[in-house]
Design a protein around this motif. Sequence first.
Motif, PDB file in Angstrom:
ATOM      1  N   ALA A   1       0.811  -1.222   0.000  1.00 50.64           N
ATOM      2  CA  ALA A   1       0.000   0.000   0.000  1.00 50.64           C
ATOM      3  C   ALA A   1       0.840   1.267   0.000  1.00 50.64           C
ATOM      4  O   ALA A   1       0.351   2.345   0.344  1.00 50.64           O
ATOM      5  CB  ALA A   1      -0.976   0.018   1.179  1.00 50.64           C
ATOM      6  N   HIS A   2       2.106   1.178  -0.424  1.00 51.62           N
ATOM      7  CA  HIS A   2       2.962   2.361  -0.479  1.00 51.62           C
ATOM      8  C   HIS A   2       2.399   3.360  -1.482  1.00 51.62           C
ATOM      9  O   HIS A   2       2.131   3.023  -2.631  1.00 51.62           O
ATOM     10  CB  HIS A   2       4.383   1.964  -0.879  1.00 51.62           C
ATOM     11  N   ASP A   3       2.205   4.605  -1.053  1.00 49.31           N
ATOM     12  CA  ASP A   3       1.677   5.690  -1.880  1.00 49.31           C
ATOM     13  C   ASP A   3       0.292   5.380  -2.457  1.00 49.31           C
ATOM     14  O   ASP A   3      -0.105   5.926  -3.486  1.00 49.31           O
ATOM     15  CB  ASP A   3       2.643   6.021  -3.027  1.00 49.31           C
ATOM     16  N   THR A   4      -0.436   4.503  -1.783  1.00 48.01           N
ATOM     17  CA  THR A   4      -1.824   4.243  -2.177  1.00 48.01           C
ATOM     18  C   THR A   4      -2.723   5.259  -1.492  1.00 48.01           C
ATOM     19  O   THR A   4      -2.687   5.402  -0.269  1.00 48.01           O
ATOM     20  CB  THR A   4      -2.242   2.815  -1.780  1.00 48.01           C
ATOM     21  N   VAL A   5      -3.512   5.984  -2.291  1.00 47.80           N
ATOM     22  CA  VAL A   5      -4.326   7.066  -1.735  1.00 47.80           C
ATOM     23  C   VAL A   5      -5.775   6.922  -2.177  1.00 47.80           C
ATOM     24  O   VAL A   5      -6.082   6.356  -3.226  1.00 47.80           O
ATOM     25  CB  VAL A   5      -3.787   8.447  -2.167  1.00 47.80           C
ATOM     26  N   LEU A   6      -6.643   7.434  -1.345  1.00 53.97           N
ATOM     27  CA  LEU A   6      -8.066   7.497  -1.645  1.00 53.97           C
ATOM     28  C   LEU A   6      -8.375   8.908  -2.124  1.00 53.97           C
ATOM     29  O   LEU A   6      -7.948   9.885  -1.495  1.00 53.97           O
ATOM     30  CB  LEU A   6      -8.870   7.162  -0.381  1.00 53.97           C
ATOM     31  N   VAL A   7      -9.074   9.026  -3.229  1.00 54.30           N
ATOM     32  CA  VAL A   7      -9.366  10.336  -3.784  1.00 54.30           C
ATOM     33  C   VAL A   7     -10.876  10.504  -3.959  1.00 54.30           C
ATOM     34  O   VAL A   7     -11.574   9.591  -4.389  1.00 54.30           O
ATOM     35  CB  VAL A   7      -8.635  10.545  -5.136  1.00 54.30           C
ATOM     36  N   THR A   8     -11.372  11.681  -3.579  1.00 55.10           N
ATOM     37  CA  THR A   8     -12.774  12.033  -3.763  1.00 55.10           C
ATOM     38  C   THR A   8     -12.849  13.385  -4.460  1.00 55.10           C
ATOM     39  O   THR A   8     -11.835  14.055  -4.686  1.00 55.10           O
ATOM     40  CB  THR A   8     -13.504  12.121  -2.406  1.00 55.10           C
ATOM     41  N   ASP A   9     -14.054  13.795  -4.793  1.00 51.57           N
ATOM     42  CA  ASP A   9     -14.239  15.097  -5.430  1.00 51.57           C
ATOM     43  C   ASP A   9     -13.700  16.225  -4.550  1.00 51.57           C
ATOM     44  O   ASP A   9     -13.256  17.261  -5.052  1.00 51.57           O
ATOM     45  CB  ASP A   9     -15.725  15.344  -5.716  1.00 51.57           C
ATOM     46  N   ARG A  10     -13.730  16.020  -3.229  1.00 46.25           N
ATOM     47  CA  ARG A  10     -13.339  17.088  -2.311  1.00 46.25           C
ATOM     48  C   ARG A  10     -11.825  17.292  -2.241  1.00 46.25           C
ATOM     49  O   ARG A  10     -11.374  18.401  -1.960  1.00 46.25           O
ATOM     50  CB  ARG A  10     -13.886  16.795  -0.903  1.00 46.25           C
ATOM     51  N   ASP A  11     -11.065  16.229  -2.469  1.00 43.94           N
ATOM     52  CA  ASP A  11      -9.618  16.369  -2.295  1.00 43.94           C
ATOM     53  C   ASP A  11      -8.832  15.957  -3.536  1.00 43.94           C
ATOM     54  O   ASP A  11      -7.644  15.657  -3.444  1.00 43.94           O
ATOM     55  CB  ASP A  11      -9.146  15.560  -1.083  1.00 43.94           C
ATOM     56  N   ILE A  12      -9.474  15.981  -4.679  1.00 43.45           N
ATOM     57  CA  ILE A  12      -8.785  15.531  -5.884  1.00 43.45           C
ATOM     58  C   ILE A  12      -7.603  16.431  -6.224  1.00 43.45           C
ATOM     59  O   ILE A  12      -6.604  15.983  -6.798  1.00 43.45           O
ATOM     60  CB  ILE A  12      -9.771  15.437  -7.069  1.00 43.45           C
ATOM     61  N   GLY A  13      -7.671  17.700  -5.822  1.00 48.99           N
ATOM     62  CA  GLY A  13      -6.576  18.615  -6.095  1.00 48.99           C
ATOM     63  C   GLY A  13      -5.282  18.187  -5.435  1.00 48.99           C
ATOM     64  O   GLY A  13      -4.193  18.340  -6.008  1.00 48.99           O
ATOM     65  N   ARG A  14      -5.403  17.643  -4.240  1.00 49.93           N
ATOM     66  CA  ARG A  14      -4.211  17.172  -3.520  1.00 49.93           C
ATOM     67  C   ARG A  14      -3.515  16.063  -4.305  1.00 49.93           C
ATOM     68  O   ARG A  14      -2.276  16.046  -4.415  1.00 49.93           O
ATOM     69  CB  ARG A  14      -4.633  16.656  -2.140  1.00 49.93           C
ATOM     70  N   VAL A  15      -4.301  15.170  -4.892  1.00 51.54           N
ATOM     71  CA  VAL A  15      -3.725  14.041  -5.623  1.00 51.54           C
ATOM     72  C   VAL A  15      -3.197  14.479  -6.980  1.00 51.54           C
ATOM     73  O   VAL A  15      -2.113  14.064  -7.398  1.00 51.54           O
ATOM     74  CB  VAL A  15      -4.769  12.915  -5.769  1.00 51.54           C
ATOM     75  N   THR A  16      -3.931  15.350  -7.678  1.00 53.71           N
ATOM     76  CA  THR A  16      -3.438  15.808  -8.980  1.00 53.71           C
ATOM     77  C   THR A  16      -2.162  16.634  -8.815  1.00 53.71           C
ATOM     78  O   THR A  16      -1.258  16.565  -9.658  1.00 53.71           O
ATOM     79  CB  THR A  16      -4.509  16.629  -9.711  1.00 53.71           C
ATOM     80  N   ASP A  17      -2.067  17.395  -7.723  1.00 53.41           N
ATOM     81  CA  ASP A  17      -0.826  18.146  -7.470  1.00 53.41           C
ATOM     82  C   ASP A  17       0.350  17.188  -7.258  1.00 53.41           C
ATOM     83  O   ASP A  17       1.461  17.437  -7.759  1.00 53.41           O
ATOM     84  CB  ASP A  17      -0.986  19.043  -6.240  1.00 53.41           C
ATOM     85  N   ALA A  18       0.108  16.103  -6.526  1.00 53.86           N
ATOM     86  CA  ALA A  18       1.169  15.127  -6.278  1.00 53.86           C
ATOM     87  C   ALA A  18       1.585  14.428  -7.577  1.00 53.86           C
ATOM     88  O   ALA A  18       2.771  14.159  -7.802  1.00 53.86           O
ATOM     89  CB  ALA A  18       0.710  14.100  -5.251  1.00 53.86           C
ATOM     90  N   LEU A  19       0.615  14.174  -8.438  1.00 46.75           N
ATOM     91  CA  LEU A  19       0.929  13.559  -9.728  1.00 46.75           C
ATOM     92  C   LEU A  19       1.732  14.513 -10.600  1.00 46.75           C
ATOM     93  O   LEU A  19       2.716  14.124 -11.241  1.00 46.75           O
ATOM     94  CB  LEU A  19      -0.355  13.152 -10.449  1.00 46.75           C
ATOM     95  N   ALA A  20       1.323  15.774 -10.625  1.00 51.17           N
ATOM     96  CA  ALA A  20       2.017  16.766 -11.449  1.00 51.17           C
ATOM     97  C   ALA A  20       3.448  16.980 -10.955  1.00 51.17           C
ATOM     98  O   ALA A  20       4.383  17.161 -11.760  1.00 51.17           O
ATOM     99  CB  ALA A  20       1.250  18.080 -11.448  1.00 51.17           C
ATOM    100  N   ALA A  21       3.635  16.937  -9.636  1.00 55.57           N
ATOM    101  CA  ALA A  21       4.960  17.171  -9.064  1.00 55.57           C
ATOM    102  C   ALA A  21       5.846  15.933  -9.107  1.00 55.57           C
ATOM    103  O   ALA A  21       7.062  16.030  -8.915  1.00 55.57           O
ATOM    104  CB  ALA A  21       4.825  17.650  -7.623  1.00 55.57           C
ATOM    105  N   GLY A  22       5.236  14.777  -9.349  1.00 52.58           N
ATOM    106  CA  GLY A  22       6.000  13.540  -9.374  1.00 52.58           C
ATOM    107  C   GLY A  22       6.209  12.907  -8.014  1.00 52.58           C
ATOM    108  O   GLY A  22       6.896  11.894  -7.903  1.00 52.58           O
ATOM    109  N   THR A  23       5.635  13.493  -6.967  1.00 54.47           N
ATOM    110  CA  THR A  23       5.748  12.880  -5.646  1.00 54.47           C
ATOM    111  C   THR A  23       4.882  11.628  -5.546  1.00 54.47           C
ATOM    112  O   THR A  23       5.125  10.764  -4.692  1.00 54.47           O
ATOM    113  CB  THR A  23       5.360  13.873  -4.537  1.00 54.47           C
ATOM    114  N   LEU A  24       3.872  11.533  -6.393  1.00 50.95           N
ATOM    115  CA  LEU A  24       3.122  10.294  -6.582  1.00 50.95           C
ATOM    116  C   LEU A  24       3.549   9.766  -7.947  1.00 50.95           C
ATOM    117  O   LEU A  24       3.236  10.356  -8.981  1.00 50.95           O
ATOM    118  CB  LEU A  24       1.618  10.537  -6.529  1.00 50.95           C
TER     119      LEU A  24
END
Length: 294
Positions: free
Chosen positions: A148-171
């Motif tokens: 479960a390393h870097d496994t995250v749950l994403v919803t409409d409310r916090d999708i920005g947090r995950v897309t930012d991590a994807l864009a930055a490469g931290t995810l």
Amino acid sequence: MSGAARGRRVCFVTCATWPDVSASDVLAKTALEWRGVAVDARPWNGPEPSFEGFDALILRSSWDYHHAIDAFAAGLDALDAAGVRVWNPTRLVRWNLSKRYLLELAAMGVPTVPTVVLEDDAARQLPRTLTERGWPTAVVKPMVSASAHDTVLVTDRDIGRVTDALAAGTLRRPVLVQPFVEEIQTRGEWSIIFIEGVLTHTVLKRPGPGDFRVQGRFGGTAMGVRAEPAVVAAARQALDALPVAPLYARIDGVETREGFQVMEVEVHEPGLLFTLAPEAAETFADAVCWRLEE
């Protein structure tokens, strides 16, 4: 068993982060030693990894491989070049390293949790994917990951947090996206364990309060429970679809309204949960001895 395996020597391949034999695998080690097979443990990424002198290597707890996947793959290549016997076989392990295999299983008719793979443009594609698929909540994880390393749950409310991590490469991209299966929290996740194609035991795991991950470090629990025949049948369907017959396999999945759905097929370094079914460690030892005699 004829006893020809006596005097043989095998290595349980571990990792630098966890170099010792796991508590579960101690039972398998003891069972092998009782049969006259010497067992050593060496990390795949030790300071000077050497696997000479063994009759076979058994990949057991190489759990930090996803942090250095290129080095791990190069290590598999070196073992092949040296003609070392490895279980599970390196061809099967390579197939299992990327979770893209779930798409292959689904194409073969294996019931799997719906899966989408997002590549370099994942940050932009993720919101559109959730909208198009109608997934109000989804699980996002790197294509190559473990425990479960870097496994995250994403919803409409916090999708920005995950897309930012994807864009930055931290995810790390590419990522696998699946709908969140709520039955994980209400019914739990099954682990179905096969040794040399034989069902040995089934385990029901449950996440801790307020979480969705079943690993113990996140508060998850596990107990030996007999699974229904339909669950075992679906897991065996995944087993039969593997490109190489495994020494060991753990099929993880969840019972949904549509039936049992496979979430993971673990044929590289799964915990085999022998502490919940000690007799399965004996079966494992017999299977190793049988392969050594081939």
